[in-house]
Design a protein around this motif. Structure first.
Motif, PDB file in Angstrom:
ATOM      1  N   GLY A 115     -79.037 -53.742  31.719  1.00  0.00           N
ATOM      2  CA  GLY A 115     -77.693 -53.194  31.565  1.00  0.00           C
ATOM      3  C   GLY A 115     -76.580 -54.177  31.335  1.00  0.00           C
ATOM      4  N   GLY A 116     -76.896 -55.476  31.181  1.00  0.00           N
ATOM      5  CA  GLY A 116     -75.831 -56.460  31.037  1.00  0.00           C
ATOM      6  C   GLY A 116     -75.041 -56.312  29.746  1.00  0.00           C
ATOM      7  N   LYS A 117     -73.768 -56.703  29.786  1.00  0.00           N
ATOM      8  CA  LYS A 117     -72.908 -56.620  28.591  1.00  0.00           C
ATOM      9  C   LYS A 117     -73.359 -57.569  27.488  1.00  0.00           C
ATOM     10  N   GLY A 118     -73.865 -58.745  27.889  1.00  0.00           N
ATOM     11  CA  GLY A 118     -74.266 -59.720  26.885  1.00  0.00           C
ATOM     12  C   GLY A 118     -73.100 -60.242  26.073  1.00  0.00           C
ATOM     13  N   THR A 119     -71.960 -60.478  26.721  1.00  0.00           N
ATOM     14  CA  THR A 119     -70.749 -60.878  26.002  1.00  0.00           C
ATOM     15  C   THR A 119     -70.905 -62.207  25.268  1.00  0.00           C
ATOM     16  N   ARG A 120     -71.788 -63.093  25.769  1.00  0.00           N
ATOM     17  CA  ARG A 120     -71.960 -64.400  25.120  1.00  0.00           C
ATOM     18  C   ARG A 120     -72.663 -64.290  23.769  1.00  0.00           C
ATOM     19  N   LEU A 121     -73.221 -63.104  23.472  1.00  0.00           N
ATOM     20  CA  LEU A 121     -73.843 -62.881  22.166  1.00  0.00           C
ATOM     21  C   LEU A 121     -72.856 -62.309  21.152  1.00  0.00           C
ATOM     22  N   GLY A 122     -71.603 -62.162  21.565  1.00  0.00           N
ATOM     23  CA  GLY A 122     -70.548 -61.778  20.634  1.00  0.00           C
ATOM     24  C   GLY A 122     -70.825 -60.477  19.895  1.00  0.00           C
ATOM     25  N   GLN A 123     -70.703 -60.519  18.564  1.00  0.00           N
ATOM     26  CA  GLN A 123     -70.863 -59.322  17.730  1.00  0.00           C
ATOM     27  C   GLN A 123     -72.228 -58.665  17.896  1.00  0.00           C
ATOM     28  N   LEU A 124     -73.255 -59.466  18.209  1.00  0.00           N
ATOM     29  CA  LEU A 124     -74.614 -58.928  18.306  1.00  0.00           C
ATOM     30  C   LEU A 124     -74.719 -57.829  19.346  1.00  0.00           C
ATOM     31  N   THR A 125     -73.865 -57.898  20.375  1.00  0.00           N
ATOM     32  CA  THR A 125     -73.923 -56.893  21.445  1.00  0.00           C
ATOM     33  C   THR A 125     -72.653 -56.047  21.517  1.00  0.00           C
ATOM     34  N   LYS A 126     -71.897 -56.028  20.434  1.00  0.00           N
ATOM     35  CA  LYS A 126     -70.661 -55.230  20.420  1.00  0.00           C
ATOM     36  C   LYS A 126     -70.973 -53.732  20.523  1.00  0.00           C
ATOM     37  N   GLU A 127     -72.030 -53.300  19.841  1.00  0.00           N
ATOM     38  CA  GLU A 127     -72.371 -51.880  19.791  1.00  0.00           C
ATOM     39  C   GLU A 127     -73.666 -51.537  20.509  1.00  0.00           C
ATOM     40  N   ILE A 128     -74.482 -52.536  20.838  1.00  0.00           N
ATOM     41  CA  ILE A 128     -75.773 -52.257  21.485  1.00  0.00           C
ATOM     42  C   ILE A 128     -75.974 -53.164  22.689  1.00  0.00           C
ATOM     43  N   ALA A 129     -76.776 -52.693  23.642  1.00  0.00           N
ATOM     44  CA  ALA A 129     -77.095 -53.487  24.833  1.00  0.00           C
ATOM     45  C   ALA A 129     -77.929 -54.706  24.434  1.00  0.00           C
ATOM     46  N   LYS A 130     -77.772 -55.788  25.185  1.00  0.00           N
ATOM     47  CA  LYS A 130     -78.467 -57.040  24.856  1.00  0.00           C
ATOM     48  C   LYS A 130     -79.980 -56.873  24.691  1.00  0.00           C
ATOM     49  N   PRO A 131     -80.674 -56.143  25.569  1.00  0.00           N
ATOM     50  CA  PRO A 131     -82.116 -56.013  25.392  1.00  0.00           C
ATOM     51  C   PRO A 131     -82.533 -55.295  24.116  1.00  0.00           C
ATOM     52  N   ALA A 132     -81.589 -54.575  23.478  1.00  0.00           N
ATOM     53  CA  ALA A 132     -81.906 -53.846  22.246  1.00  0.00           C
ATOM     54  C   ALA A 132     -81.645 -54.667  20.990  1.00  0.00           C
ATOM     55  N   VAL A 133     -81.162 -55.897  21.131  1.00  0.00           N
ATOM     56  CA  VAL A 133     -80.880 -56.746  19.973  1.00  0.00           C
ATOM     57  C   VAL A 133     -82.187 -57.059  19.238  1.00  0.00           C
TER      58      VAL A 133
END
Length: 382
Positions: A12-30
């Protein structure tokens, strides 16, 4: 109904350090590695470890992640009893609330765990790239008669201050937990993988819930409290490939690592397969003047240009005269004629215009091109 071990996957983390990659999707779904999503590695580990009762805790931008997990079919987690369950982020009686920490996420879902009456609880993160047998870790936990076992990996000592460091006796019994110490005593870093005796942990979670000074976190609160109470905590050494892909740089590095022969063999292992949703796509089309060197190119792609040491997802187009080097190109992206893409990540459905230059080779980390900044590269922009 009683189940020996229940897995709880924190996704459930925001993953903010991944920038645009996690703007619309959760980090594990990248997307990762051409045909996977990051969470596929943990789900495949669970399947290969024969742990089939799993709760997935989602929070931010869960739509794509929920759709990807579905009923758990690719990983054999679509069971009538147990199986995979995607849990809401506010599963308490008093109304909706976000998870306040990793321990709080488990506390809010005690009712889900209790219905299986497990002896052990396995807690995992959904944003790491690795292959691991959780049953071997459970066997170690039982042999040590441990109340909690934490998986650790050796990291370079100069990087140890970035991690939670476990200080242990010679037999790996933990006597101290240092969260990101300035002067680490060793290089045994926590991987964020825990096995607890459920009845023991349950009491600590309920007590921690009442503590207004607590951050409700395993590393900061639960584990130190257990150590203070002289509980038996052990470190479990893992010596395989493991990567936390929480930053643009580490995400790019992990994709590039897949181009190395040893890791490629590991990923394609028949004894420990990594599962994902299979696409029904035709083979890639390679033009007469195309040149592909040490790259992973997925089905459905059209390659007319030059691709070197790069990972291309499905349905990518590289036009004539284009040069792609050390890049990650997500599905359905188009690299225009005579465009140059070097040390960059191009997001899904993005078109790099003809003649544009995207060069991250002199930057601190690779350039990410997505909806937020594609306009910078129009008209050959750099």
């Amino acid at each position: 109904m009683s189940t020996e071990v229940v897995g709880m996957l924190l996704a459930g983390g925001k993953g903010t350090r991944l920038g645009q990659l996690t703007k619309e999707i959760a980090k594990p779904a990248v997307p990762f590695g051409g045909k996977y999503r990051i969470i596929d590695f943990t789900l495949s580990n669970l399947s290969n470890s024969d742990i089939s009762t799993v709760g997935v805790l989602v929070q931010y931008s869960p739509l794509m992640l929920n759709r990807h997990i579905g009923m758990g079919k690719p990983w054999g987690l679509d069971k009538q009893e147990g199986g995979i369950t995607v849990l809401a982020p506010f599963a308490n009686q008093t109304g909706a609330s976000w998870f306040e920490g990793t321990a709080d996420a488990i506390t809010k879902n005690i009712h889900f765990i209790d219905q299986y009456d497990p002896e052990y609880l396995l807690i995992l993160s959904g944003d790491h790239i690795y292959q691991m047998d959780y049953q071997a870790m459970l066997d170690f936990h039982k042999a040590q008669q441990s109340d909690a076992t934490i998986s650790v990996i050796e990291v370079p000592i100069e990087e140890a201050s970035r991690f939670g460091i476990l200080n242990t006796e010679d037999d790996l019994k933990i006597y101290e937990f240092d969260e990101k110490p300035k002067e680490p005593k060793n290089n045994l870093a926590s991987m964020g993988i825990y096995i607890f005796n459920w009845k023991v942990l349950r009491d600590y979670l309920l007590e921690d819930e009442k503590d207004t000074n607590s951050e409700h976190d395993f590393g900061n609160d639960i584990i130190p409290k257990m150590l203070n109470d002289d509980r038996r905590l052990y470190a479990y050494r893992f010596d395989g490939y493991w990567k936390d892909v929480g930053t643009i740089q580490s995400y790019w590095e992990a994709n590039m690592d897949l181009l190395e022969e040893d890791l490629a063999k590991l990923l394609n292992s028949k004894t420990w397969p990594t599962y994902s949703h299979e696409s029904n796509l035709p083979p890639q089309f390679i033009g007469d003047n195309a040149n592909i060197t040490n790259s992973l190119v997925c089905p459905g792609s059209f390659i007319f240009g030059e691709v070197t040491r790069s990972v291309l997802f499905s349905e990518v187009t590289v036009e004539e005269g284009a040069k792609v080097t050390e890049a990650i190109i997500h599905p359905k992206a188009v690299i225009g004629k005579n465009a140059v893409v070097n040390k960059a990540i191009i997001m899904e459905d993005i078109t790099i215009p003809d003649g544009a230059v995207v060069d991250g080779s002199t930057e601190e980390e690779p350039i990410v091109v997505g909806p937020e900044n594609i306009r910078n590269f129009i008209n050959g922009g750099k």
